[in-house]
Design an enzyme around this catalytic site. Structure first.
Site, PDB file in Angstrom:
ATOM      1  N   ASP A 118       1.155  -1.261   0.198  1.00  0.00           N
ATOM      2  CA  ASP A 118       0.266  -0.048  -0.229  1.00  0.00           C
ATOM      3  C   ASP A 118       0.580   1.411   0.103  1.00  0.00           C
ATOM      4  OD1 ASP A 118      -2.837  -0.861  -0.543  1.00  0.00           O
ATOM      5  OD2 ASP A 118      -2.552  -1.325   1.703  1.00  0.00           O
ATOM      6  N   ASP A 177      -6.267  -5.839  -5.278  1.00  0.00           N
ATOM      7  CA  ASP A 177      -5.962  -3.973  -4.765  1.00  0.00           C
ATOM      8  C   ASP A 177      -4.380  -3.764  -5.455  1.00  0.00           C
ATOM      9  OD1 ASP A 177      -6.974  -5.862  -2.808  1.00  0.00           O
ATOM     10  OD2 ASP A 177      -7.905  -4.626  -1.308  1.00  0.00           O
TER      11      ASP A 177
END
Ligand SMILES: *[C@@H]1O[C@H](CO)[C@@H](O)[C@H](O)[C@H]1NC(C)=O
Ligand SMILES: *[C@@H]1O[C@H](CO)[C@@H](O)[C@H](O)[C@H]1NC(C)=O
Ligand SMILES: *[C@@H]1O[C@H](CO)[C@@H](O)[C@H](O)[C@H]1NC(C)=O
Ligand SMILES: *[C@@H]1O[C@H](CO)[C@@H](O)[C@H](O)[C@H]1NC(C)=O
Ligand SMILES: *[C@@H]1O[C@H](CO)[C@@H](O)[C@H](O)[C@H]1NC(C)=O
Ligand SMILES: *[C@@H]1O[C@H](CO)[C@@H](O)[C@H](O)[C@H]1NC(C)=O
Length: 398
Positions: A118, A177
């Site tokens: 992330d 993701d």
């Protein structure tokens, strides 16, 4: 990075009107009030409670921390597009100064963080800064460093960057993701010309294309690989309804991620994949047009919770895909679908009385965290408005 939509397209585009709330004058004061309430030392809003809609703040070392600073940059972009007036509310603050100030708390994360893949999300405000001031050294360093953080998570045996760490290091976990985080590799490649970064982005996207996508265009949330052999160990869910279901936010990240890969490469396999994921998304919407938190979650008991963030992310993915389609008529189909998603989610979730713009976010349904505002849902809502203006498909007042 993005193909401009030519003006001759405009007559086609007015088929459906965009929701005026996207450009509401209550957005800037809400965002400003959130900025003013940031704690010291800084923490960042992630989601709201379900009753009052008040933001809950998290320490900087959290995967969502950069979305609020990026929201401030997005209002600066809107000011550039629309001007700042009392009637649009954008005169309330110097959004660029606030965005820069709020970004400072992210800088220590460049060297150490617990966010795995992330880091791509954490880099968003610095990427925006470079669009404004390409010689800002702080932002250049941040982009290079966050890209490096992701690059060291790449395994040539698996052909992916590792999303999350696991206690067994041979258990190599990749989530759909992760497609969103490849953008940092492209931005850093643009700065450095380091071919390795480009190679990693392409290899990750190719491997994910092979293993994360079902024949019907739905996606697995999680694919676990063996890092020693590169073989798939299992496919499962983390936040979805079932291991074999399609979690809607993951599907949204995938649409955007593959459209973005196509924008960087012109590789038609990525275009086809983005179309395939978008088709699944749109054909599996219920008749009310509200994006459910998981496409396979049961309808009963009603109402099946929505995920407003999946809707706003998908809208941005569809706008990007629509702007890239070689045939403008094909592009128009995705753009219309994006506007439809925005209309439906605005009708359900626009929440003037909450600190967030939207309600009906699902952070994590299995963890019972839903019916909230979500910082990235709001961020992508504002961005969708900006994109529509940039594409000539909306005016600053709707
Ligand atoms: C450069 O960017 C950083 C991070 O985005 C920001 O905090 C800083 O104020 C910027 N510097 C200048 C001189 O604009
Ligand atoms: C994950 O593992 C890598 C490689 O062993 C390590 O460098 C990193 O600090 C670990 N933690 C996180 C959260 O990425
Ligand atoms: C990966 O494969 C190696 C070699 O076959 C094996 O020792 C290891 O247990 C496997 N790891 C997982 C998580 O299955
Ligand atoms: C998932 O697996 C279950 C159990 O095998 C099956 O009943 C269900 O139809 C499957 N769902 C999808 C979306 O494939
Ligand atoms: C992709 O094709 C378009 C249209 O031919 C061109 O303008 C663009 O530079 C190409 N992009 C890449 C990354 O090759
Ligand atoms: C939307 O949120 C409201 C409360 O904020 C809730 O009553 C309603 O059931 C939700 N609808 C969906 C479809 O999630």
């Amino acid at each position: 990075m993005r193909a401009p939509i030519c003006l001759s397209l405009l007559p086609l585009a007015v088929a459906q009107s965009v929701p005026a709330q996207l450009f509401s004058s209550i957005i800037p004061p809400k965002v400003l009030a959130t900025f003013k309430s940031l704690p010291s030392p800084i923490q960042y809003p992630q989601y709201t409670d379900t009753i009052q809609g008040e933001w809950i703040d998290f320490v900087p070392d959290t995967w969502t921390s950069a979305f609020f600073p990026a929201t401030l940059y997005a209002l600066n972009t809107r000011k550039t597009l629309c001007g700042a007036t009392p009637s649009n509310g954008l005169n309330a603050a110097n959004w660029l100064a606030l965005g820069r100030s709020a970004s400072n708390g992210l800088i220590p994360l460049e060297l150490t963080n617990n966010q795995g893949h992330d880091v791509g999300f954490l880099s968003f405000p610095f990427v925006e800064e470079l669009k404004i001031n390409p010689s800002n050294q702080t932002a250049i360093t941040a982009v290079k460093q966050f890209a490096q953080d992701l690059a060291v998570r790449f395994s040539p045996i698996v052909g992916c960057t590792r999303s999350w760490n696991t206690t067994d290091p041979t258990d190599f976990t990749v989530i759909i993701d992760n497609m969103m985080n490849l953008e940092i590799l492209w931005v850093a490649y643009g700065l450095t010309g380091d071919e390795n970064l480009r190679h990693i982005a392409i290899t990750h996207a190719d491997t994910t294309m092979k293993n994360h996508i079902r024949p019907d265009g739905g996606t697995w949330h999680v694919v676990e690989y063996n890092s020693t052999t590169g073989l798939v160990i299992r496919k499962r869910t983390e936040q979805g309804f079932a291991d074999n279901s399609t979690w809607s936010r993951g599907q949204s990240w995938g649409i955007y991620g593959y459209a973005n890969m196509y924008s960087h490469t012109n590789d038609s396999a990525y275009l086809d994949t983005a179309r395939n994921l978008a088709n699944y998304f749109l054909t599996n919407l219920p008749s009310d047009g509200i994006v459910p938190w998981d496409f396979n979650a049961p309808l009963i008991p009603a109402p099946r919770p929505a995920d407003s963030s999946a809707a706003t992310i998908a809208a941005n993915g569809l706008l990007l895909l629509g702007s890239l389609e070689p045939n403008p008529a094909d592009g128009q189909k995705w753009i219309n679908a994006a506007i439809n998603l925005l209309n439906k989610i605005t009708a359900l979730a626009w929440k003037p009385s909450w600190q967030s713009l939207l309600s009906n976010g699902t952070v994590n349904k299995p963890a019972n965290n839903f019916l909230t505002g979500i910082v990235y849902g709001d961020y992508y809502y504002i961005r969708a408005g900006n994109e529509l203006i940039s594409m000539g498909l909306a005016t600053c007042s709707g």
